[in-house]
Design an enzyme around this catalytic site. Structure first.
Site, PDB file in Angstrom:
ATOM      1  N   LYS A 173      10.469   0.392  -8.980  1.00  0.00           N
ATOM      2  CA  LYS A 173      11.512   0.130  -8.062  1.00  0.00           C
ATOM      3  C   LYS A 173      10.677  -0.779  -7.026  1.00  0.00           C
ATOM      4  CE  LYS A 173      12.938   1.493  -4.086  1.00  0.00           C
ATOM      5  NZ  LYS A 173      13.076  -0.104  -3.576  1.00  0.00           N
ATOM      6  N   GLY A 226       3.439   3.336   0.133  1.00  0.00           N
ATOM      7  CA  GLY A 226       4.318   3.053   1.127  1.00  0.00           C
ATOM      8  C   GLY A 226       4.103   3.960   2.284  1.00  0.00           C
ATOM      9  N   LEU A 249      -0.651   5.913   1.116  1.00  0.00           N
ATOM     10  CA  LEU A 249       0.354   5.896   2.426  1.00  0.00           C
ATOM     11  C   LEU A 249       0.075   5.319   3.541  1.00  0.00           C
ATOM     12  CD1 LEU A 249       1.295   9.629   1.706  1.00  0.00           C
ATOM     13  CD2 LEU A 249       2.587   7.700   0.713  1.00  0.00           C
ATOM     14  N   CYS A 282      -1.805  -1.578   5.152  1.00  0.00           N
ATOM     15  CA  CYS A 282      -2.118  -0.429   5.238  1.00  0.00           C
ATOM     16  C   CYS A 282      -3.629  -0.218   5.775  1.00  0.00           C
ATOM     17  CB  CYS A 282      -1.877   0.424   4.030  1.00  0.00           C
ATOM     18  SG  CYS A 282      -2.797  -0.130   2.658  1.00  0.00           S
TER      19      CYS A 282
HETATM   20  P1  NAP Z   1       8.450   2.564   3.099  1.00  0.00           P
HETATM   21  O1  NAP Z   1       9.531   2.307   3.635  1.00  0.00           O
HETATM   22  O2  NAP Z   1       7.727   3.804   2.860  1.00  0.00           O
HETATM   23  O3  NAP Z   1       8.990   1.656   1.568  1.00  0.00           O
HETATM   24  C1  NAP Z   1       8.112   1.708   0.484  1.00  0.00           C
HETATM   25  C2  NAP Z   1       9.025   1.808  -0.718  1.00  0.00           C
HETATM   26  O4  NAP Z   1       9.727   2.950  -0.775  1.00  0.00           O
HETATM   27  C3  NAP Z   1      10.032   0.493  -0.859  1.00  0.00           C
HETATM   28  O5  NAP Z   1       9.949   0.457  -2.009  1.00  0.00           O
HETATM   29  C4  NAP Z   1      11.217   1.495  -0.393  1.00  0.00           C
HETATM   30  O6  NAP Z   1      12.394   0.940  -0.954  1.00  0.00           O
HETATM   31  C5  NAP Z   1      10.980   2.848  -0.861  1.00  0.00           C
HETATM   32  N1  NAP Z   1      11.952   3.707  -0.408  1.00  0.00           N
HETATM   33  C6  NAP Z   1      12.173   3.981   1.102  1.00  0.00           C
HETATM   34  N2  NAP Z   1      12.888   5.048   1.114  1.00  0.00           N
HETATM   35  C7  NAP Z   1      12.808   5.814   0.064  1.00  0.00           C
HETATM   36  C8  NAP Z   1      13.580   6.784  -0.473  1.00  0.00           C
HETATM   37  N3  NAP Z   1      14.294   7.810   0.378  1.00  0.00           N
HETATM   38  N4  NAP Z   1      13.325   7.356  -1.774  1.00  0.00           N
HETATM   39  C9  NAP Z   1      12.651   6.067  -2.432  1.00  0.00           C
HETATM   40  N5  NAP Z   1      11.920   5.125  -2.343  1.00  0.00           N
HETATM   41  C10 NAP Z   1      12.276   4.813  -0.934  1.00  0.00           C
HETATM   42  O7  NAP Z   1       7.272   1.562   3.443  1.00  0.00           O
HETATM   43  P2  NAP Z   1       7.122   0.018   3.693  1.00  0.00           P
HETATM   44  O8  NAP Z   1       7.530  -0.310   5.170  1.00  0.00           O
HETATM   45  O9  NAP Z   1       7.770  -0.782   2.798  1.00  0.00           O
HETATM   46  O10 NAP Z   1       5.727  -0.393   3.681  1.00  0.00           O
HETATM   47  C11 NAP Z   1       4.834  -0.123   4.668  1.00  0.00           C
HETATM   48  C12 NAP Z   1       4.054   1.075   4.779  1.00  0.00           C
HETATM   49  O11 NAP Z   1       3.351   1.342   3.508  1.00  0.00           O
HETATM   50  C13 NAP Z   1       3.069   1.391   5.714  1.00  0.00           C
HETATM   51  O12 NAP Z   1       2.906   2.611   6.263  1.00  0.00           O
HETATM   52  C14 NAP Z   1       1.775   1.074   4.925  1.00  0.00           C
HETATM   53  O13 NAP Z   1       0.502   1.665   5.652  1.00  0.00           O
HETATM   54  C15 NAP Z   1       1.904   1.489   3.629  1.00  0.00           C
HETATM   55  N6  NAP Z   1       1.171   0.853   2.505  1.00  0.00           N
HETATM   56  C16 NAP Z   1       0.351   1.918   1.957  1.00  0.00           C
HETATM   57  C17 NAP Z   1      -0.502   1.237   1.199  1.00  0.00           C
HETATM   58  C18 NAP Z   1      -1.825   1.989   0.499  1.00  0.00           C
HETATM   59  O14 NAP Z   1      -2.360   1.743  -0.625  1.00  0.00           O
HETATM   60  N7  NAP Z   1      -2.047   3.292   1.100  1.00  0.00           N
HETATM   61  C19 NAP Z   1      -0.541   0.062   0.704  1.00  0.00           C
HETATM   62  C20 NAP Z   1       0.563  -0.683   1.242  1.00  0.00           C
HETATM   63  C21 NAP Z   1       1.309  -0.320   2.199  1.00  0.00           C
HETATM   64  P3  NAP Z   1      13.599   0.021   0.032  1.00  0.00           P
HETATM   65  O15 NAP Z   1      12.558  -1.068   0.667  1.00  0.00           O
HETATM   66  O16 NAP Z   1      14.501  -0.372  -0.773  1.00  0.00           O
HETATM   67  O17 NAP Z   1      13.761   0.655   1.187  1.00  0.00           O
END
Ligand code: NAP
Length: 477
Positions: A173, A226, A249, A282
């Site tokens: 997803k 995420g 994360l 991230c």
């Molecule tokens: P996010 O809001 O956590 O979303 C990430 C993914 O999770 C999306 O596909 C989102 O889908 C999904 N999601 C959200 N709520 C969910 C739930 N309740 N159940 C299942 N899936 C759910 O993060 P983001 O804003 O897209 O990304 C930014 C974050 O990712 C930042 O904190 C960044 O640091 C982190 N990140 C970490 C890395 C790493 O390798 N450590 C790499 C890249 C990014 P929807 O979009 O459909 O809501």
């Protein structure tokens, strides 16, 4: 406009509800695509497809699975320009960065085409002469993967390639902001000729799909990239069936400039780490610590470099910094800057929209930043660089480690002893020493503390998709 569909069991399918939604270009507001919008029912179908395909996929030889991954690599390379343009249109990053992302996305596939063949077991000397102990590694089973929008192709291949290499089947997803990039990648998967059901794509309501992923007994592992907040929710839900999890994360990276650093180099590194992808990575710098004896000189160099950045539509080859991904991302950046300025920070450059009434924000540098400001504690995820001053090495290590995050950290120094000392003391999984871009397919990427669990990339990246099992064999005498 034709609605982009899910990919399951080797077929393109609409959402069972018939629903779809529009994806808009953050740089222009123009329509990029219309995409099927599914829920838990669609996720269940995708899980069934992955479950049915698991037995035969996991029984292929490692060489056969590797062959499919080599084909996928070729198909991504053939489609690389179209993939890069889709990324830029959908989430705004400059085309040159999108091309870099597609390159690394393909490299993950190539790396795991190779690693597929190196999943070795062990034969351990037993304590009894009539026994033999064999340790073997097997795929965990069907895997559910959830990815973010900021690297909409490479975050997928970094999970998909090792999972497939290990013999797992996958349901993915992607983030709601970047489904078109995922569809394009799955078109490559289709063209590579993978067996039906091995890789499946579902897009839509994250809470409902996530619930299906974490509660369906056939899913044996959740791999997530995420935010920490969503990662915690998924871990909690997955714990009910003790599913394997790996979590990439959020971060809050410190970036330290020591008094013996090459300041030009350090300023160049600051610009790359902070403003790449408009600060939406991230691993990007979130707190810049500069030694007090070089602060004024460093700030002068940094200001000059930041003001040379060209902010604009990512499709324009001149652009260094694109728009933020959406309105809420822009609001968070504004909130952090206003909060810091309100509490006494000094504005070195930027601090406002680059183009009024758009998602473009000027690359911003703030000085005199203190502990009470939101930016010191929270991930900004935008083009804002807060500067702190320090005096002693031990002091800055303590400040750098004073966060619940532990993903990436950077420091610039020309003292060899210090380079080793500081690296050993920082509580971070990824450390750049005079290097603002440490991420590479050969190395184990991942965080400590609340930045995550598990590693992606390197030979380590396949381990999370494998179970270890031992056979104790009584040979009679
Ligand atoms: P996010 O809001 O956590 O979303 C990430 C993914 O999770 C999306 O596909 C989102 O889908 C999904 N999601 C959200 N709520 C969910 C739930 N309740 N159940 C299942 N899936 C759910 O993060 P983001 O804003 O897209 O990304 C930014 C974050 O990712 C930042 O904190 C960044 O640091 C982190 N990140 C970490 C890395 C790493 O390798 N450590 C790499 C890249 C990014 P929807 O979009 O459909 O809501």
């Amino acid at each position: 406009m034709e609605v982009k569909k899910f990919y399951m069991n080797g077929e393109w399918l609409a959402a069972r509800s018939g629903n779809s939604y529009e994806v808009h270009n953050p740089a222009t507001g123009e329509l990029v695509s219309e995409v099927a919008y599914g829920d838990g029912r669609d996720a269940r179908l995708a899980i069934e497809s992955a479950t049915n395909a698991f037995e035969s996929w996991s029984r292929l030889t490692a060489g056969e699975r590797s062959g499919y991954l080599y084909k996928l690599y070729d198909k991504i390379i053939e489609a690389k320009e179209s993939l890069a343009k889709t990324i830029t249109l959908e989430m705004g990053k400059p085309l040159k960065e999108a091309r870099g992302e597609v390159k690394i996305a393909a490299e993950y596939v190539l790396w795991y085409a190779e690693e597929a063949k190196r999943v070795y077991g062990e034969i351990v000397p037993a304590s009894l002469s009539n026994k033999r102990i064999h340790v073997i590694k097997q795929p965990v089973g069907p895997v559910a993967a959830i990815t973010p929008w900021n690297f909409p192709v490479s975050m997928i291949t970094r999970k998909l390639a090792p999972a497939l290499a290990a013999g797992c089947t996958v349901v993915l997803k992607p983030a709601s902001q970047t489904p078109t990039s995922a569809v394009k990648l799955f078109e490559c998967i289709e063209r590579a000729g993978f067996p039906e059901g091995v890789a499946n794509l579902v897009i839509g309501k994250s809470s409902s799909i996530g619930k299906e992923f974490t509660s369906h007994p056939k899913i044996k592992k959740i791999t997530f990239t995420g935010s920490t907040a969503v990662g915690k929710k998924l871990m909690e839900a997955a714990s009910k069936q003790v599913k394997r999890v790996s979590m990439e994360l959020g971060g809050h990276a410190p970036f330290i400039v020591f008094d013996d650093a090459d300041l030009e180099n350090a300023a160049e590194g600051t610009v790359i780490s902070k403003f790449r992808n408009s600060g939406q990575t991230c691993v990007c710098l979130n707190r810049l610590f500069v030694h007090k004896s070089v602060k004024d000189r460093f700030v002068e160099i940094l200001k000059r470099k930041v003001e040379q950045l060209h902010v604009g539509n990512g499709m324009d080859e001149r652009s260094d910094v694109g728009p933020l991904v959406d309105q809420s991302a822009l609001e968070k950046v504004r909130e952090h800057v206003e909060d810091a300025l309100g509490k006494g920070a000094e504005l070195i450059t930027g601090g406002k929209s680059a183009i009024e009434d758009t998602l473009f924000y000027k690359p911003t540098v703030l000085s005199n930043v203190t502990d009470e400001m939101m930016i010191t504690r929270e991930e900004t995820f935008g083009p804002v660089c807060p500067i702190y001053v320090f005096d002693e090495e031990d002091e800055v290590i303590e400040l750098a480690n004073d966060t619940e995050y532990g993903l990436a950290a950077y420091y610039f120094t020309n003292d060899l002893g210090r380079a080793i000392r500081v690296g050993e003391k920082l509580d971070y999984g990824i450390i750049g020493v005079n290097d603002a871009v440490p991420t590479t397919v050969q190395a184990p990427f991942g965080g400590m503390k609340e930045s995550g669990l598990g590693r992606e990339g390197g030979h380590q990246g396949i381990e999370g998709f494998l179970e270890e099992k031992f056979l104790s064999i009584n040979i009679g005498k």
